[in-house]
Design an enzyme around this catalytic site. Structure first.
Site, PDB file in Angstrom:
ATOM      1  N   ASP A 281      60.250 -87.073  50.259  1.00 31.13           N
ATOM      2  CA  ASP A 281      61.697 -87.065  50.485  1.00 31.13           C
ATOM      3  C   ASP A 281      62.110 -85.656  50.922  1.00 31.13           C
ATOM      4  O   ASP A 281      61.707 -84.665  50.313  1.00 31.13           O
ATOM      5  CB  ASP A 281      62.436 -87.474  49.200  1.00 31.13           C
ATOM      6  CG  ASP A 281      63.926 -87.661  49.455  1.00 31.13           C
ATOM      7  OD1 ASP A 281      64.295 -87.894  50.624  1.00 31.13           O
ATOM      8  OD2 ASP A 281      64.714 -87.577  48.489  1.00 31.13           O
TER       9      ASP A 281
ATOM     10  N   SER B 299      63.676 -83.225  42.623  1.00 31.37           N
ATOM     11  CA  SER B 299      63.162 -84.378  41.872  1.00 31.37           C
ATOM     12  C   SER B 299      62.608 -83.899  40.522  1.00 31.37           C
ATOM     13  O   SER B 299      63.242 -83.066  39.863  1.00 31.37           O
ATOM     14  CB  SER B 299      62.119 -85.113  42.723  1.00 31.37           C
ATOM     15  OG  SER B 299      61.744 -86.320  42.121  1.00 31.37           O
TER      16      SER B 299
ATOM     17  N   HIS C  62      66.769 -86.685  42.013  1.00 33.39           N
ATOM     18  CA  HIS C  62      66.225 -87.974  41.552  1.00 33.39           C
ATOM     19  C   HIS C  62      66.270 -87.973  40.032  1.00 33.39           C
ATOM     20  O   HIS C  62      65.527 -87.243  39.383  1.00 33.39           O
ATOM     21  CB  HIS C  62      64.770 -88.153  42.003  1.00 33.39           C
ATOM     22  CG  HIS C  62      64.559 -87.985  43.479  1.00 33.39           C
ATOM     23  ND1 HIS C  62      63.347 -87.609  44.028  1.00 33.39           N
ATOM     24  CD2 HIS C  62      65.410 -88.134  44.529  1.00 33.39           C
ATOM     25  CE1 HIS C  62      63.457 -87.546  45.338  1.00 33.39           C
ATOM     26  NE2 HIS C  62      64.698 -87.844  45.669  1.00 33.39           N
TER      27      HIS C  62
END
Lengths: 131, 187
Positions: free
Chosen positions: B132, B13, B39
């Site tokens: 996540d 991310s 992400h």
């Protein structure tokens, strides 16, 4: 060095602290990276509406509109085009408000930052923008 | 191209693109297929592929529905769909709901893996905010795969790898350079 930056792109430092704005601007100017400043999230939005493209160094803790709210406003106003957002913050661990906008945050820099480290992060982000 | 036998799934991310560059710097072809779930806004998925392609001899592309991952291939999950692998080893992008407020979420990719699909499965969780990858890494561990988390001290945001580590299901906690060395074992 300036010719390595994609044409039309620049950097915007968004911070309510004038000392940080000046420090970042001097650091990036030394690196021949074009930079403008905004002292609030509202001013950042104004620059985006006026056509700013490039890397935004966005302070997290600002009065009225904080960094996360500024990102939310950018998305809501459909202004997330040709920009990359790097958060510039004193917090080692971001608060939960980041969860909903995390995919829009390219990188996270903790203040105080080293000049070389900031320039490297900014150049890497600029390199991600399409020429 | 040969059908792959080793699958490596990487979740990443905020701050991830630069970490990925370190991991894939001068990376030769591996006898593995890699799926990267980063992400990132949709407009930068292709840019990420271009940057990774400049680093490695492996083939890098955005995953498409119906793709069958191959050896020496890196697939980057597209933004806006959960990148899952069905039992025929085919990429499925039909689910578009957000998980952990993101789409794609690496949990969805990891949890879509079924037992005995591959000789070896590797799950890696890099920098990022939130949780996540936490369930996904436990799933990979339960399937007797190799689980790796980025050393949180080297992560711009430590909560994602730390959350995976806190499950007790992570075999290796490594700096990006060491993750690279680990992947090189699949040459």
């Amino acid at each position: 060095m300036e010719d390595t930056i994609p044409a039309g792109y620049q950097v915007m430092i968004v911070d309510d602290d004038a000392h940080i704005r000046i420090a970042v601007m001097e650091t990036l100017k030394d690196e021949h990276i074009p930079v403008i400043a905004a002292e609030s999230g509202y001013e950042c939005i104004h620059h985006l509406k006026a056509g700013f493209r490039g890397v935004i160094l966005l302070d997290l803790m600002m009065p009225k509109l904080d960094g996360w709210d500024t990102i939310t406003e950018i998305i809501k106003n459909d202004l997330f085009h040709d920009i990359i957002i790097l958060m510039l913050t004193a917090r080692l661990v971001p608060d939960q408000k980041m969860i909903s906008v995390q995919e829009y945050v390219f990188d996270y820099l903790v203040k105080p930052f080293e000049q070389e480290h900031l320039a490297e992060k900014v150049r890497f982000a600029l390199d991600f923008l399409e020429p | 191209m040969q059908t792959f036998k080793t699958l490596i799934i990487i979740g990443s991310s905020t701050g991830g693109p630069q970490i990925l560059r370190t991991i894939f710097h001068s990376m030769p072809k591996l006898r593995a297929s890699i799926i990267i779930v980063q992400h990132i806004p949709a407009s930068f998925t292709h840019s990420l592929c271009t940057h990774l392609q400049a680093c490695t001899d492996m083939t890098v592309s955005v995953a498409k529905a119906g793709d069958t991952p191959q050896d020496s291939q890196i697939l980057v999950a597209p933004t806006g769909a959960q990148c899952m692998i069905n039992e025929n080893k085919i990429i499925d992008l039909s689910v578009t709901t957000r998980v952990h407020a993101v789409c794609p979420a690496v949990d969805c990719t990891m949890l879509s893996i079924r037992e005995n699909m591959y000789q070896q499965i590797v799950g890696i969780i890099l920098t990022g905010m939130g949780h996540d990858g936490t369930k996904g890494i436990q799933h990979i561990h339960a399937l007797k795969g190799i689980t790796i988390a980025q050393d949180p001290q080297t992560a711009p945001i430590a909560t994602m790898p730390q959350s995976a580590i806190d499950t007790g299901a992570v075999h290796n906690i490594l700096k990006p350079e060491k993750i690279r060395e680990k992947l090189l074992l699949f040459r």
